[in-house]
Enzyme design. Structure first.
Site, PDB file in Angstrom:
ATOM      1  N   TYR A   1       1.109  -1.240   0.045  1.00 54.64           N
ATOM      2  CA  TYR A   1       0.245   0.044   0.338  1.00 54.64           C
ATOM      3  C   TYR A   1       0.974   1.442   0.155  1.00 54.64           C
ATOM      4  O   TYR A   1       1.011   2.529  -0.697  1.00 54.64           O
ATOM      5  CB  TYR A   1      -0.499   0.094   1.403  1.00 54.64           C
ATOM      6  CG  TYR A   1      -2.321  -0.303   0.957  1.00 54.64           C
ATOM      7  CD1 TYR A   1      -2.078  -1.854   0.587  1.00 54.64           C
ATOM      8  CD2 TYR A   1      -3.344   0.322   1.682  1.00 54.64           C
ATOM      9  CE1 TYR A   1      -3.644  -2.483   0.598  1.00 54.64           C
ATOM     10  CE2 TYR A   1      -4.844  -0.692   1.215  1.00 54.64           C
ATOM     11  CZ  TYR A   1      -4.892  -1.577   0.575  1.00 54.64           C
ATOM     12  OH  TYR A   1      -5.920  -1.952   0.603  1.00 54.64           O
TER      13      TYR A   1
ATOM     14  N   LYS B   1       2.971 -15.958   2.450  1.00 57.14           N
ATOM     15  CA  LYS B   1       3.091 -16.300   0.841  1.00 57.14           C
ATOM     16  C   LYS B   1       4.490 -16.345   1.259  1.00 57.14           C
ATOM     17  O   LYS B   1       5.218 -15.711   0.244  1.00 57.14           O
ATOM     18  CB  LYS B   1       2.729 -15.069   0.318  1.00 57.14           C
ATOM     19  CG  LYS B   1       2.523 -15.768  -1.250  1.00 57.14           C
ATOM     20  CD  LYS B   1       1.126 -16.876  -1.489  1.00 57.14           C
ATOM     21  CE  LYS B   1       1.264 -17.723  -2.566  1.00 57.14           C
ATOM     22  NZ  LYS B   1       0.407 -18.732  -2.904  1.00 57.14           N
TER      23      LYS B   1
ATOM     24  N   ASP C   1      -3.306 -17.628   0.678  1.00 55.82           N
ATOM     25  CA  ASP C   1      -4.523 -18.268  -0.387  1.00 55.82           C
ATOM     26  C   ASP C   1      -4.999 -19.541   0.829  1.00 55.82           C
ATOM     27  O   ASP C   1      -6.635 -19.869   0.421  1.00 55.82           O
ATOM     28  CB  ASP C   1      -4.128 -18.962  -1.820  1.00 55.82           C
ATOM     29  CG  ASP C   1      -2.806 -19.692  -1.654  1.00 55.82           C
ATOM     30  OD1 ASP C   1      -1.788 -19.355  -0.537  1.00 55.82           O
ATOM     31  OD2 ASP C   1      -2.408 -20.116  -2.187  1.00 55.82           O
TER      32      ASP C   1
ATOM     33  N   ASP D   1      -6.573  -6.663   4.012  1.00 50.53           N
ATOM     34  CA  ASP D   1      -7.267  -6.425   3.721  1.00 50.53           C
ATOM     35  C   ASP D   1      -8.837  -7.048   2.785  1.00 50.53           C
ATOM     36  O   ASP D   1      -9.748  -7.304   3.026  1.00 50.53           O
ATOM     37  CB  ASP D   1      -6.916  -5.274   2.425  1.00 50.53           C
ATOM     38  CG  ASP D   1      -8.126  -4.614   1.325  1.00 50.53           C
ATOM     39  OD1 ASP D   1      -9.236  -3.547   2.138  1.00 50.53           O
ATOM     40  OD2 ASP D   1      -8.291  -4.388   0.590  1.00 50.53           O
TER      41      ASP D   1
ATOM     42  N   ASP E   1     -12.305  -8.642   4.232  1.00 52.48           N
ATOM     43  CA  ASP E   1     -13.696  -8.766   3.055  1.00 52.48           C
ATOM     44  C   ASP E   1     -14.738  -9.750   3.069  1.00 52.48           C
ATOM     45  O   ASP E   1     -15.718 -10.002   3.354  1.00 52.48           O
ATOM     46  CB  ASP E   1     -13.583  -8.035   1.353  1.00 52.48           C
ATOM     47  CG  ASP E   1     -14.574  -6.750   1.561  1.00 52.48           C
ATOM     48  OD1 ASP E   1     -14.211  -6.048   3.109  1.00 52.48           O
ATOM     49  OD2 ASP E   1     -14.504  -5.926   0.440  1.00 52.48           O
TER      50      ASP E   1
HETATM   51  C1  IPM Z   1     -10.707  -0.426   4.013  1.00 53.60           C
HETATM   52  C2  IPM Z   1     -10.545  -0.125   2.096  1.00 53.60           C
HETATM   53  C3  IPM Z   1      -9.774   0.761   2.039  1.00 53.60           C
HETATM   54  C4  IPM Z   1      -8.108   0.144   2.599  1.00 53.60           C
HETATM   55  C5  IPM Z   1      -9.792   1.591   0.972  1.00 53.60           C
HETATM   56  C6  IPM Z   1     -10.476   2.441   1.086  1.00 53.60           C
HETATM   57  C7  IPM Z   1      -8.214   2.119   0.521  1.00 53.60           C
HETATM   58  O1  IPM Z   1     -10.774  -0.958   1.694  1.00 53.60           O
HETATM   59  O2  IPM Z   1     -10.643  -0.063   5.127  1.00 53.60           O
HETATM   60  O3  IPM Z   1     -10.906  -2.044   3.846  1.00 53.60           O
HETATM   61  O4  IPM Z   1      -7.875  -0.680   1.274  1.00 53.60           O
HETATM   62  O5  IPM Z   1      -7.606  -0.348   3.243  1.00 53.60           O
HETATM   63 MG    MG Z   2     -11.406  -3.035   2.230  1.00 55.71          MG
END
Ligand code: IPM
Ligand code: MG
Length: 351
Positions: free
Chosen positions: A141, A186, A219, A243, A247
């Protein structure tokens, strides 16, 4: 207790969900006689509109001077074209970097009353209680970037101290929980991961011999999160893996709208935000799920203000509202759903 909580509600559904979390914090302040101030400032696309910058200096100064930051969401379809030089996302990345918020706590817990909201089988969801510790200011990042018309690169780099502080934090959390630490990397491909893994082993052997350590490739971790989610306790991982995996993990409770986060640094200042985005498709309609932001406010009380009892009371109230069937549209695709405000009120009523 006196405290300044900077409110950066941002774009899309950010203002709607933040308003519900604020309602809860204000009610608690009144009930317990706390003197809390809630100064607000623009961030993200709305800040670009007003000032030309996603993170105006005044907003950063306000955040820096606060005891805690309640953050909504940023992002706007007008910036969907990735070639935009000035982007709303730069605001959250800038806050994390400028404020040194290198640790991101992302708890994932399931609620029996809403097992049907998850795409997974209910028997897999029993006892899921995961604390993902995502490294937040390093890795790909924040590495150097290059771009020409025909090539591009993003550097992924980590240093020993950056990794060590995450390992110590994850290990301490594991000690206070079920005593297990899963490190995701990884290491079969990446040198940053090989360094990460070596430091995990060193630190754990030297300081936390009673914690069970498991190393998993990212993975495989993505697969195990769905196959045996209840086996995970504390998960530590680098920025981008964290990240992506969180999700995915949001599908265990059944919605991104149930997943809060705390971004912490060396001091008490922290930034608290739902892990979801600005959801422009449903913005302004009063249907967004405010629970993740309300749960983020609970983490704010716990980590920045040291108010564990109040934090738990919010978490219990959210569980109670879900238990009583107060579901926003993301948790009830068919049939009558609660509005954002109704969900917030349901939590308030159960505090
Ligand atoms: C998160 C989001 C952010 C990230 C984006 C909006 C930059 O996806 O906080 O998980 O990737 O960290
Ligand atoms: Mg995110």
């Amino acid at each position: 207790m006196k405290a300044t909580i900077a409110v950066l509600s941002g774009d899309g559904i950010g203002p709607e969900v933040t308003a519900e979390a604020l309602k809860i914090l204000k009610a608690l302040a009144e009930r317990h006689g706390h003197d809390w101030q809630f100064p607000a400032a623009p961030v993200g696309a709305i800040a670009i509109d007003r000032t030309g910058e996603p993170l105006p200096k005044a907003t950063l100064d306000l955040a820096r001077g606060a005891d805690a930051i309640l953050f909504g969401a940023i992002g706007d379809p007008r910036f969907a074209d990735p070639s935009h030089k000035v982007r709303p996302e730069q605001a959250i990345l800038g806050l994390r970097r400028e404020l040194g918020l290198y640790t991101n706590l992302r708890p994932v817990v399931t609620y029996p009353a809403i097992y049907d909201a998850s795409p997974l089988k209910p028997e897999l969801l029993d006892g899921v209680d995961i604390m993902v510790v995502r490294e937040l200011t390093g890795g790909i990042y924040f590495g150097a970037k290059t771009r020409t018309a025909d090539s591009a690169s993003d550097l992924c780099s980590y240093t020993r101290p950056e990794i060590e502080r995450i390992v110590h934090l994850g290990a301490k959390l594991a000690l206070a929980r079920r005593g297990k630490l899963t490190s995701v990397d990884k290491a079969n491909v990446l040198d940053t991961s090989r360094l990460w893994r070596a430091i995990v082993d060193e630190v754990m052997a030297a300081h936390y011999p009673t914690v069970t350590v498991e190393h998993t490739y990212v993975d495989a971790a993505a697969m195990h999160l769905l196959r045996r989610p209840a086996d995970f306790d504390v998960v530590i991982t680098e920025n981008m893996f964290g990240d992506i995996l969180t999700d995915e993990a949001s599908m265990l409770p059944g919605s991104l709208g149930l997943c809060p986060s705390a971004s912490l640094g060396a001091g008490r200042l922290g930034l608290y935000e739902p892990i979801h985005g600005s959801a422009p498709d449903i913005a302004g309609r009063g249907v967004a799920n405010p629970y993740a932001t309300i749960l983020s406010a609970a983490m704010l009380l716990r980590h920045s203000l040291g108010l564990e009892t109040e934090a738990r009371s919010i978490e219990a109230a959210v569980a109670g509202a879900l238990g009583d069937g107060v579901r926003t549209a993301d948790l009830r695709p068919r049939g009558a759903a609660a509005s954002t405000v109704e969900a917030g009120n349901a939590v308030l009523a159960r505090l």
